[in-house]
Each structure stands twice: as structure tokens, then as C-alpha cells.
Design a protein around this motif. Structure first.
Motif, PDB file in Angstrom:
ATOM      1  N   THR A  56       4.602   6.449  -3.779  1.00  0.00           N
ATOM      2  CA  THR A  56       4.740   5.192  -4.794  1.00  0.00           C
ATOM      3  C   THR A  56       4.633   5.628  -6.347  1.00  0.00           C
ATOM      4  OG1 THR A  56       2.074   4.736  -5.396  1.00  0.00           O
ATOM      5  CG2 THR A  56       2.871   4.238  -2.774  1.00  0.00           C
ATOM      6  N   GLY A  57       4.890   4.738  -7.480  1.00  0.00           N
ATOM      7  CA  GLY A  57       5.914   4.702  -8.294  1.00  0.00           C
ATOM      8  C   GLY A  57       4.368   4.418  -9.405  1.00  0.00           C
ATOM      9  N   GLY A  58       4.405   4.460  -9.806  1.00  0.00           N
ATOM     10  CA  GLY A  58       3.274   4.353 -11.332  1.00  0.00           C
ATOM     11  C   GLY A  58       2.042   5.180 -10.687  1.00  0.00           C
ATOM     12  N   MET A  59       0.666   5.520 -10.444  1.00  0.00           N
ATOM     13  CA  MET A  59      -0.118   5.910 -10.172  1.00  0.00           C
ATOM     14  C   MET A  59       0.414   7.525  -9.504  1.00  0.00           C
ATOM     15  SD  MET A  59      -2.313   4.680 -11.439  1.00  0.00           S
ATOM     16  CE  MET A  59      -3.919   6.144 -10.721  1.00  0.00           C
ATOM     17  N   GLN A  60       2.054   7.435  -8.436  1.00  0.00           N
ATOM     18  CA  GLN A  60       2.021   8.582  -7.673  1.00  0.00           C
ATOM     19  C   GLN A  60       1.002   8.421  -6.504  1.00  0.00           C
ATOM     20  OE1 GLN A  60       4.563  10.334  -8.657  1.00  0.00           O
ATOM     21  NE2 GLN A  60       5.528   8.398  -9.852  1.00  0.00           N
ATOM     22  N   TRP A  61       1.099   8.512  -5.563  1.00  0.00           N
ATOM     23  CA  TRP A  61      -0.047   7.711  -4.943  1.00  0.00           C
ATOM     24  C   TRP A  61       0.694   8.432  -3.591  1.00  0.00           C
ATOM     25  CZ3 TRP A  61      -2.343   2.741  -6.029  1.00  0.00           C
ATOM     26  CH2 TRP A  61      -3.465   2.989  -6.931  1.00  0.00           C
ATOM     27  N   PRO A  91      -1.519   0.884 -12.690  1.00  0.00           N
ATOM     28  CA  PRO A  91      -2.132  -0.641 -12.617  1.00  0.00           C
ATOM     29  C   PRO A  91      -3.248  -1.049 -14.486  1.00  0.00           C
ATOM     30  CG  PRO A  91      -3.413   0.697 -11.271  1.00  0.00           C
ATOM     31  CD  PRO A  91      -2.082   1.150 -11.400  1.00  0.00           C
ATOM     32  N   ALA A  92      -3.726  -1.827 -14.366  1.00  0.00           N
ATOM     33  CA  ALA A  92      -3.959  -2.444 -16.009  1.00  0.00           C
ATOM     34  C   ALA A  92      -5.317  -1.802 -16.405  1.00  0.00           C
ATOM     35  CB  ALA A  92      -4.376  -3.766 -16.241  1.00  0.00           C
ATOM     36  N   GLN A  97      -9.650   5.979  -6.001  1.00  0.00           N
ATOM     37  CA  GLN A  97      -9.326   6.530  -4.435  1.00  0.00           C
ATOM     38  C   GLN A  97      -9.540   5.859  -3.211  1.00  0.00           C
ATOM     39  OE1 GLN A  97      -6.715   8.565  -5.197  1.00  0.00           O
ATOM     40  NE2 GLN A  97      -5.566   8.068  -2.975  1.00  0.00           N
ATOM     41  N   GLN A  98     -10.433   5.931  -3.461  1.00  0.00           N
ATOM     42  CA  GLN A  98     -11.083   4.795  -1.892  1.00  0.00           C
ATOM     43  C   GLN A  98     -10.971   3.359  -1.890  1.00  0.00           C
ATOM     44  OE1 GLN A  98     -13.487   6.153  -4.226  1.00  0.00           O
ATOM     45  NE2 GLN A  98     -14.997   5.213  -4.753  1.00  0.00           N
ATOM     46  N   ASP A  99     -10.466   3.229  -3.062  1.00  0.00           N
ATOM     47  CA  ASP A  99     -10.289   1.438  -3.152  1.00  0.00           C
ATOM     48  C   ASP A  99      -8.919   1.234  -2.642  1.00  0.00           C
ATOM     49  OD1 ASP A  99     -12.639   0.840  -3.942  1.00  0.00           O
ATOM     50  OD2 ASP A  99     -13.122   0.848  -5.746  1.00  0.00           O
ATOM     51  N   VAL A 100      -7.951   2.280  -3.523  1.00  0.00           N
ATOM     52  CA  VAL A 100      -6.456   2.146  -2.996  1.00  0.00           C
ATOM     53  C   VAL A 100      -5.827   1.270  -1.665  1.00  0.00           C
ATOM     54  CG1 VAL A 100      -4.361   2.450  -2.899  1.00  0.00           C
ATOM     55  CG2 VAL A 100      -6.164   4.494  -4.529  1.00  0.00           C
ATOM     56  N   PRO A 101      -6.435   0.946  -0.257  1.00  0.00           N
ATOM     57  CA  PRO A 101      -6.221   0.368   0.340  1.00  0.00           C
ATOM     58  C   PRO A 101      -5.838  -0.920   0.151  1.00  0.00           C
ATOM     59  CG  PRO A 101      -7.400   2.812   1.590  1.00  0.00           C
ATOM     60  CD  PRO A 101      -7.098   2.217   0.133  1.00  0.00           C
ATOM     61  N   GLU A 102      -7.665  -1.172  -0.633  1.00  0.00           N
ATOM     62  CA  GLU A 102      -7.635  -2.998  -1.166  1.00  0.00           C
ATOM     63  C   GLU A 102      -6.729  -3.286  -2.293  1.00  0.00           C
ATOM     64  OE1 GLU A 102      -9.900  -0.788  -0.074  1.00  0.00           O
ATOM     65  OE2 GLU A 102     -10.976  -1.394   1.255  1.00  0.00           O
ATOM     66  N   PHE A 103      -6.226  -2.292  -2.314  1.00  0.00           N
ATOM     67  CA  PHE A 103      -5.069  -2.469  -3.561  1.00  0.00           C
ATOM     68  C   PHE A 103      -3.652  -3.090  -3.652  1.00  0.00           C
ATOM     69  CE2 PHE A 103      -2.193  -0.982  -7.078  1.00  0.00           C
ATOM     70  CZ  PHE A 103      -2.741  -2.078  -8.394  1.00  0.00           C
ATOM     71  N   ILE A 104      -3.578  -2.080  -2.890  1.00  0.00           N
ATOM     72  CA  ILE A 104      -2.704  -2.228  -1.769  1.00  0.00           C
ATOM     73  C   ILE A 104      -2.101  -3.834  -1.044  1.00  0.00           C
ATOM     74  CG2 ILE A 104      -0.150  -1.285  -0.302  1.00  0.00           C
ATOM     75  CD1 ILE A 104      -1.881   1.484  -1.367  1.00  0.00           C
ATOM     76  N   ALA A 105      -3.246  -3.662  -0.364  1.00  0.00           N
ATOM     77  CA  ALA A 105      -4.251  -4.672   0.153  1.00  0.00           C
ATOM     78  C   ALA A 105      -3.007  -6.095  -0.849  1.00  0.00           C
ATOM     79  CB  ALA A 105      -4.078  -4.915   1.047  1.00  0.00           C
ATOM     80  N   GLU A 106      -3.597  -6.029  -1.633  1.00  0.00           N
ATOM     81  CA  GLU A 106      -4.120  -7.696  -2.619  1.00  0.00           C
ATOM     82  C   GLU A 106      -2.655  -8.132  -3.137  1.00  0.00           C
ATOM     83  OE1 GLU A 106      -8.061  -7.776  -4.223  1.00  0.00           O
ATOM     84  OE2 GLU A 106      -9.055  -6.853  -2.011  1.00  0.00           O
ATOM     85  N   VAL A 108      -0.265  -5.336  -3.526  1.00  0.00           N
ATOM     86  CA  VAL A 108       0.872  -4.669  -3.596  1.00  0.00           C
ATOM     87  C   VAL A 108       2.418  -4.909  -2.532  1.00  0.00           C
ATOM     88  CG1 VAL A 108       2.107  -3.038  -3.545  1.00  0.00           C
ATOM     89  CG2 VAL A 108       0.690  -2.565  -4.656  1.00  0.00           C
ATOM     90  N   ILE A 109       1.613  -5.393  -1.399  1.00  0.00           N
ATOM     91  CA  ILE A 109       2.949  -6.335  -0.048  1.00  0.00           C
ATOM     92  C   ILE A 109       2.637  -6.779   0.029  1.00  0.00           C
ATOM     93  CG2 ILE A 109       2.643  -5.431   2.762  1.00  0.00           C
ATOM     94  CD1 ILE A 109       0.688  -3.172   2.047  1.00  0.00           C
TER      95      ILE A 109
END
Length: 539
Positions: A56-61, A91-92, A97-106, A108-109
């Protein structure tokens, strides 16, 4: 075996499997590499499984998107899943790391229907129906996105239920397309759709649709309970469901009605019935069903009531002809020649003089031959199927008469019976008549008209004893319900049909309000109005 007994045998087994399935769920790993390795192992490196790794861009996940090619919408994956991930900005505020899925779901996608996935069983249920799954390195949770697509059959006119005046669209193999076509006709927020998965291997989507406030809650719960107790490896069509949940599977008469027309489905739901949709099948099931329902056509509701009522009575009469015509001929020529007019008896005797077989053997030969031709016409390609059936019937019939195997009268009887069997709108009811017809011919050859009368009594008693989800099969005839005759053997005008069937719609039997009949102004009123407007001069 009645449904109640089958339900007792399956209930404990189903509870055991349900508990075992919950315990055997395998959680995902936090390592992306390990998850992809396990995914490839479980799918056996199938050629239609696509695995797209990315950073991914930015955070390089580190992430990976997996899906099955052919059952997904590739454009949605590219534009709303992969592109936002590749163009992701920092992100600002920092994200754990464990919150990445919630961040992407809310944030990004750009797709609807994003669901978290934490075990392999749920993941493969999502992938196999056409959803794309996103793995993220360092998270023991994946994301399932709604990307269902692929090639589907277009909406076409149903070939089994032709309508002269009604709509020209029919159900397809897509369950969501089918429910949407019913939604377009019933624009009511009380229209409920409940989904469940049936089949250990196929995980087939099965949906129940009913109108809350009109459908009987007891029937809805009974349908849901019977569906939940199905424990099979595969469900490929609604025919599987029909045989598993009907009350009397050993009866030749169908107790569940099916259709592939959205207008017919909507009409039955509005009467208070429950509809069952099965993914992959263009036929939906209606329950409860009554006997008279199988002789009703969709054109009955698009024609005037007098015409519709006449055609319904004609179908019932022709159904009895298709059931009893060969048996009546066998009984009359074998035992009751005195009931045949003398001139006709002389003609029939002259025709049968050279025939070496009794009448029942003649009937069996011709009926079996016609059934073979009918099946051959159905299984063969359309271009030649009808031609083979017509030519085969003409050639075989003429040759059989010339060879002295059957009499011309028997050919006429079988032809009338065959044509009469095609007038029944329901295929399952027509098949039941074809099966019973052979039994009646044996009874007629053994006992004559006395056997036929007794068989009619037995069939009537059997029909009166049938139930469809608790509703008497012969309603409103037995039990006799006068109010339900508005739409049964006859169809009253719309302004007279003020109530729904009482045994079907348990909660709300009122169909419409009062004073619906249009009052046309009389000739004098029209003349007076035209005089007042100056359109008609005074004498």
C-alpha cells in the motif's frame, strides 16, 4: 414418510453437526506469508484462483487480494479495491498494526458490504460466492468485500409459463436478480427477506421472502424450521428443497407450487404465501399450496373475470378427461357394452375385429408410445424435437392401425388424452395425472366402471387428507369456505374480491376497500354534460 417423522430423525444429527462446525473453525495467522501459503494449500493451486500481492502507498503495508476469476466483477476490484490501496496516503494520526483492517475498511475501500473475516471456513464461504478477500500482514483478520459478478443469463421470457398478455420477463439463476424483480413489484417495506446457507459442500444461498403483517407467522416459522433441518451435502436446485420440506413426498400430487414468473411470485406473496428462492435455480417455491392453485394461470388475472372463470372450469374438466378418458374407454368396451349406443358399438366392434389384443393392452401400447415420443421431444434439440414428436406420432399411429395392432378409436382416445394433458398449467400436476392414468386403466380392465367409481372416491379422499404446511389441500372446497371462492374455481371481478384466502393469510385477510366498482355515467348524464359545455345544441 411424512415430514414430521423425517424431522425427528434429522434433528439430533443436525444439532451435532452444528456444534462440531463451530468448534472446528481454524483462525487466521498474523503473518501474510503463512496465510497465503495456507490459502494456496487449501485451494490446491487452482488455475482460476487469483492472488494479487501489493504494497500500500503511504504506510507501506504488505497486503494481498485473493479471489476466484469468473465469478467476480473485475472492474470493481480494480477501481474500488486495488487502486485505493495503491494510492493510500499517510494517515494524519498513527494507526496500530492490529487496527489496520478497521482503518482500511472505513477510510480506504470504496465498496459496500465490507465484512471482517477471522477464520478459514468463513473466508472460503466468501471467496466461493464471488467476494474478494484482503489479507494484511501483521493482522489476524482479513476483509471480505462485495465484488460478486461474472457472466449471468439475461432476463428472458419464461419458456414453461407462456403468457398472452402478461409481462415477458422470468427468473434467472441469480438469486439477487430474482428477489430484485419481486421487489420492483411489491414496493413495501414490510417485504421481508431472510437468508440461510444449506448444503455442506455447496453452501447454497436460500432465501425466504414473505410480507410481514399478511403472511401467517406460524407458516413462516415452519418453513424456516424445515429449511434449517436440511442436512445434505449439496443443494443444486429448488427441486431438492421441495422434496425435503413437503408434507407428503410419497403422494403423486404436488403440495408445493413453483413458478419462474416474477408476477406470479408477487401475486402469491401478496395473498400471504411464503416464497423460497434458491441460488442457481430460476424456479421459486410457494407454500402453502392448494389443489385449485395448480389450475390457475397468470393470464386469468390479466383477462376479464368471466373469461378467466370459464377457462379455469375448462382446465379442470379437461384434467378429468386426461385422467379418465383411456380408462373409461377400456371399461366401456370390456364390461359395459350396453352403455354404448348401438351404431357406435357396431363401428367399434368392426374396428376391433382384426386387433389381437384386449382394449387395456391397446391403451398401454399407445400411452407408452406417446410417453416415449414426449420424452424424446423434450430431450432432443428444439430444432428437431417438435418435428420428431409430430412425425413420430403420425407415422406410428397410422402404421399401428394398418398393422392391426390397435384400433382407430384407441388412437383417437389417446390423442385426445395427450392434448388434454397439455392444458394443465402446472407441469407437476400434469405429471401426476400421467402416472395415475396407467393405474386407472388397470383398474378399469379389472373391475369396470365400479372400479373407476371406487378409484374416484379413493383419490378424492386422499386429496382431502393432504396438507400443505397445515393448510387443507382441497380448500376452499373441503373444508367449504364460501368467502374464499372469490379466487378459486372461478375468479370474481376485482371489485368483488375483497378478501384474501383466510387459511393462507392468517393475520390480515382484507385485500382491498369497499366501493371499487367503477360507476359509468348514464347516457342522459353524458348528454346533459355536453349540453352544459356547449358541445351539443339544444333542439
Amino acid at each position: 414418510m411424512p415430514y414430521r417423522l423425517r424431522r425427528l430423525f434429522r434433528s439430533k444429527k443436525q444439532q451435532t453437526h452444528s456444534i462440531a462446525d463451530q468448534k472446528n473453525r481454524t483462525p487466521l495467522e498474523t503473518s501474510l506469508k503463512e496465510n497465503l501459503k495456507e490459502f494456496k494449500k487449501r485451494t490446491g493451486n487452482s488455475s482460476d484462483v487469483v492472488i494479487r500481492t501489493l504494497t500500500t502507498g503511504g504506510m507501506q503495508w504488505e497486503a494481498a487480494v485473493v479471489y476466484i476469476d469468473g465469478i467476480v466483477d473485475n472492474l470493481s476490484i480494480d477501481e474500488f479495491l486495488l487502486e485505493p490501496l495503491l494510492q493510500l496516503q499517510v494517515p494524519a494520526s498513527p494507526v496500530q498494526q492490529q487496527d489496520v483492517p478497521e482503518f482500511i475498511a472505513e477510510q480506504v475501500i470504496a465498496l459496500g458490504g465490507i465484512d471482517p473475516v477471522s477464520d478459514w471456513e468463513t473466508l472460503f464461504e466468501a471467496v466461493t460466492i464471488g467476494r474478494a478477500v484482503l489479507f494484511i500482514d501483521g493482522a489476524a483478520k482479513a476483509l471480505s468485500a462485495s465484488t460478486i459478478g461474472g457472466e449471468r443469463r439475461a432476463v428472458e421470457e419464461p419458456p414453461t409459463e407462456i403468457s398472452i398478455r402478461g409481462p415477458r420477463e422470468g427468473f434467472t439463476e441469480s438469486i439477487r436478480t430474482n428477489t430484485a424483480m419481486v421487489r420492483r413489484r411489491i414496493k413495501n417495506p414490510n417485504l421481508r427477506v431472510k437468508t440461510m446457507k444449506i448444503g455442506r459442500q455447496t453452501k447454497t444461498n436460500v432465501e425466504i421472502m414473505y410480507l410481514e403483517g399478511i403472511a401467517d407467522n406460524k407458516v413462516v416459522e415452519e418453513v424456516r424450521r424445515r429449511l434449517k433441518q436440511i442436512d445434505m451435502g449439496s443443494i443444486l436446485d429448488s427441486g431438492y428443497i421441495e422434496e425435503l420440506i413437503e408434507d407428503q413426498p410419497s403422494s403423486p400430487f404436488p403440495t408445493i407450487h413453483f413458478t419462474e414468473r416474477p408476477d406470479s411470485a408477487a401475486g402469491n406473496i401478496l395473498e400471504g404465501r411464503v416464497a423460497v428462492f434458491v441460488d442457481g435455480s430460476p424456479f421459486i417455491l410457494h407454500m402453502p399450496a392448494v389443489f385449485i392453485q395448480f389450475f390457475q394461470s397468470v393470464d386469468d388475472y390479466y383477462s376479464r373475470s368471466f373469461i378467466a372463470s370459464s377457462l379455469r372450469m375448462l382446465r379442470i374438466m379437461v384434467f378429468l378427461i386426461s385422467l379418465y378418458a383411456p380408462a373409461t374407454y377400456v371399461a366401456a368396451t370390456t364390461f359395459h357394452q350396453e352403455m354404448i349406443p348401438t351404431q357406435l358399438l357396431i363401428v367399434l366392434s368392426a374396428q376391433r375385429e382384426a386387433v389381437p389384443f384386449p382394449a387395456v393392452i391397446e391403451a398401454f401400447i399407445m400411452e407408452t408410445t406417446f410417453e416415449i415420443l414426449r420424452e424424446a421431444g423434450i430431450r432432443m434439440p428444439k430444432a428437431v424435437g417438435q418435428t420428431v414428436s409430430i412425425v413420430g406420432a403420425l407415422v406410428i399411429g397410422q402404421s399401428a392401425v394398418q398393422a392391426g395392432i390397435v384400433s382407430p378409436a384407441m388412437v383417437i382416445i389417446v390423442a385426445i388424452t395427450a392434448i388434454a394433458s397439455f392444458t394443465t398449467p402446472s407441469y407437476s400436476m400434469a405429471v401426476a395425472a400421467r402416472m395415475i392414468r396407467f393405474i386407472l386403466m388397470v383398474i378399469a380392465a379389472s373391475f369396470g366402471f365400479y372400479g373407476l367409481i371406487l378409484s374416484f372416491i379413493v383419490i378424492t379422499a386422499h386429496l382431502c387428507g393432504l396438507r400443505s404446511f397445515g393448510v387443507p389441500y382441497m380448500a376452499p372446497l373441503a373444508p367449504f369456505i364460501r368467502a374464499d371462492f372469490e379466487d378459486s374455481v372461478i375468479r370474481l371481478p376485482w371489485w368483488e374480491a375483497k378478501e384474501r384466502p383466510r387459511l393462507i393469510s392468517g393475520q390480515n385477510s382484507v385485500r382491498q376497500g369497499e366501493n371499487l366498482k367503477p360507476e359509468a355515467p348514464g347516457t342522459q348524464s353524458i348528454r346533459k354534460q355536453r349540453k352544459n359545455t356547449g358541445e351539443l345544441d339544444e333542439d
